[in-house]
Design a protein around this motif. Structure first.
Motif, PDB file in Angstrom:
ATOM      1  N   ASN A 125      -1.338 -27.437   7.394  1.00  0.00           N
ATOM      2  CA  ASN A 125      -0.041 -27.124   6.803  1.00  0.00           C
ATOM      3  C   ASN A 125      -0.184 -26.695   5.339  1.00  0.00           C
ATOM      4  N   LEU A 126      -1.230 -25.960   5.060  1.00  0.00           N
ATOM      5  CA  LEU A 126      -1.425 -25.383   3.738  1.00  0.00           C
ATOM      6  C   LEU A 126      -2.456 -24.282   3.806  1.00  0.00           C
ATOM      7  N   GLU A 127      -2.405 -23.417   2.803  1.00  0.00           N
ATOM      8  CA  GLU A 127      -3.350 -22.304   2.710  1.00  0.00           C
ATOM      9  C   GLU A 127      -4.577 -22.767   1.933  1.00  0.00           C
ATOM     10  N   LEU A 128      -5.739 -22.560   2.507  1.00  0.00           N
ATOM     11  CA  LEU A 128      -6.985 -22.973   1.864  1.00  0.00           C
ATOM     12  C   LEU A 128      -7.338 -22.036   0.713  1.00  0.00           C
ATOM     13  N   PRO A 129      -8.091 -22.530  -0.262  1.00  0.00           N
ATOM     14  CA  PRO A 129      -8.471 -21.663  -1.389  1.00  0.00           C
ATOM     15  C   PRO A 129      -9.396 -20.538  -0.950  1.00  0.00           C
ATOM     16  N   THR A 130      -9.247 -19.405  -1.579  1.00  0.00           N
ATOM     17  CA  THR A 130     -10.019 -18.216  -1.251  1.00  0.00           C
ATOM     18  C   THR A 130     -11.515 -18.442  -1.400  1.00  0.00           C
ATOM     19  N   ASP A 131     -11.930 -19.128  -2.474  1.00  0.00           N
ATOM     20  CA  ASP A 131     -13.371 -19.311  -2.684  1.00  0.00           C
ATOM     21  C   ASP A 131     -13.983 -20.160  -1.574  1.00  0.00           C
ATOM     22  N   TYR A 132     -13.250 -21.148  -1.083  1.00  0.00           N
ATOM     23  CA  TYR A 132     -13.749 -21.966   0.024  1.00  0.00           C
ATOM     24  C   TYR A 132     -13.946 -21.108   1.273  1.00  0.00           C
ATOM     25  N   LYS A 133     -12.950 -20.288   1.602  1.00  0.00           N
ATOM     26  CA  LYS A 133     -13.068 -19.444   2.796  1.00  0.00           C
ATOM     27  C   LYS A 133     -14.205 -18.432   2.647  1.00  0.00           C
ATOM     28  N   GLU A 134     -14.397 -17.904   1.451  1.00  0.00           N
ATOM     29  CA  GLU A 134     -15.512 -16.979   1.226  1.00  0.00           C
ATOM     30  C   GLU A 134     -16.853 -17.681   1.384  1.00  0.00           C
ATOM     31  N   LEU A 135     -16.951 -18.905   0.878  1.00  0.00           N
ATOM     32  CA  LEU A 135     -18.178 -19.687   1.042  1.00  0.00           C
ATOM     33  C   LEU A 135     -18.475 -19.906   2.523  1.00  0.00           C
ATOM     34  N   VAL A 136     -17.493 -20.370   3.260  1.00  0.00           N
ATOM     35  CA  VAL A 136     -17.683 -20.659   4.681  1.00  0.00           C
ATOM     36  C   VAL A 136     -17.959 -19.384   5.459  1.00  0.00           C
ATOM     37  N   SER A 162      -1.002 -23.342  -1.166  1.00  0.00           N
ATOM     38  CA  SER A 162      -1.702 -23.057  -2.422  1.00  0.00           C
ATOM     39  C   SER A 162      -1.470 -21.622  -2.872  1.00  0.00           C
ATOM     40  N   ALA A 163      -0.543 -20.917  -2.240  1.00  0.00           N
ATOM     41  CA  ALA A 163      -0.344 -19.503  -2.522  1.00  0.00           C
ATOM     42  C   ALA A 163      -0.084 -19.225  -4.006  1.00  0.00           C
ATOM     43  N   SER A 164       0.640 -20.118  -4.684  1.00  0.00           N
ATOM     44  CA  SER A 164       0.920 -19.874  -6.095  1.00  0.00           C
ATOM     45  C   SER A 164      -0.120 -20.515  -7.001  1.00  0.00           C
ATOM     46  N   SER A 165      -1.095 -21.175  -6.438  1.00  0.00           N
ATOM     47  CA  SER A 165      -2.127 -21.841  -7.220  1.00  0.00           C
ATOM     48  C   SER A 165      -3.434 -21.083  -7.112  1.00  0.00           C
ATOM     49  N   GLY A 166      -4.256 -21.188  -8.152  1.00  0.00           N
ATOM     50  CA  GLY A 166      -5.569 -20.574  -8.111  1.00  0.00           C
ATOM     51  C   GLY A 166      -6.581 -21.523  -7.498  1.00  0.00           C
ATOM     52  N   ASP A 167      -7.734 -20.970  -7.132  1.00  0.00           N
ATOM     53  CA  ASP A 167      -8.790 -21.790  -6.540  1.00  0.00           C
ATOM     54  C   ASP A 167      -9.195 -22.934  -7.458  1.00  0.00           C
ATOM     55  N   ILE A 218     -14.247 -25.541  -5.359  1.00  0.00           N
ATOM     56  CA  ILE A 218     -15.550 -25.369  -4.711  1.00  0.00           C
ATOM     57  C   ILE A 218     -16.552 -24.646  -5.612  1.00  0.00           C
ATOM     58  N   THR A 219     -16.135 -23.561  -6.222  1.00  0.00           N
ATOM     59  CA  THR A 219     -17.065 -22.783  -7.037  1.00  0.00           C
ATOM     60  C   THR A 219     -17.606 -23.620  -8.195  1.00  0.00           C
TER      61      THR A 219
END
Length: 183
Positions: A31-42, A122-127, A149-150
């Motif tokens: 029920n939330l959007e994961l951070p972009t850097d995490y998805k890029e890592l995975v 997390s859409a309005s939040s940064g990684d 994550i980064t």
């Protein structure tokens, strides 16, 4: 961001990201959007072992990311409930912690802590608004690492500052899980 991970981890072996539907299934369960850097890592390095001990699952890996998250969140809540009121994990995100890796040396669990100012997404939040937490199984305690994550991986891989009790002598930064369907 991919350049940062290549600098930290070397060349990626995963050249096709998980389908957006796989990520959507995970994010719907959370029920939330994961951070972009995490998805890029995975997407680039998931279904692998980092530094010889830190297992990072992938949505389509040998052990499904969603199954991993479901099981580890349940186990985390059962094992650490007694620390809930005394931990640094804010009470309003306790139920929403996101298991993202498991340390097989000592059973520690790496968690993502959603931004405090954004209860549903997390859409309005940064990684960098996310935090990483390590739930230490050997001596029940939860340690927070700000910056997402980064920042967490930079601390470990560039600065050689490891969470308490994690072996620091491993030279192999990451390798695919044996039998990974992603290779």
């Amino acid at each position: 961001m991919a350049d940062v991970f290549e600098e930290l981890l070397g060349e990626r072996e995963r050249f096709r990201p998980a389908p957006s539907t796989a990520w959507q299934t995970v994010e719907e369960w959370l029920n939330l959007e994961l951070p972009t850097d995490y998805k890029e890592l995975v997407n680039g390095y998931g279904d692998a072992i980092f530094l010889g001990h830190l297992f990072v699952p992938h949505p389509q890996g040998a052990d499904s990311l969603l199954t991993f998250m479901e099981e580890e969140r349940k186990d985390f809540h059962a094992a650490f409930e007694d620390l809930r009121s005394s931990s640094d994990v804010p009470d309003d995100v306790w139920a929403r912690v996101v298991p993202w890796a498991y340390h097989d040396w000592n059973g520690d669990l790496a968690l993502l802590i959603p931004p405090l100012n954004d209860p549903g997404s997390s859409a309005s939040s940064g990684d960098e608004d996310w935090m990483v937490a390590v739930a230490y199984r050997q001596s029940p305690e939860i340690e927070l690492f700000p910056g997402g994550i980064t920042a967490f991986l930079k601390q470990i891989l560039k600065e050689s500052r490891f969470p308490r009790g994690w072996p620091s002598s491993r030279t192999e930064k990451w390798k695919s899980v044996e039998g990974s369907p992603l290779v």
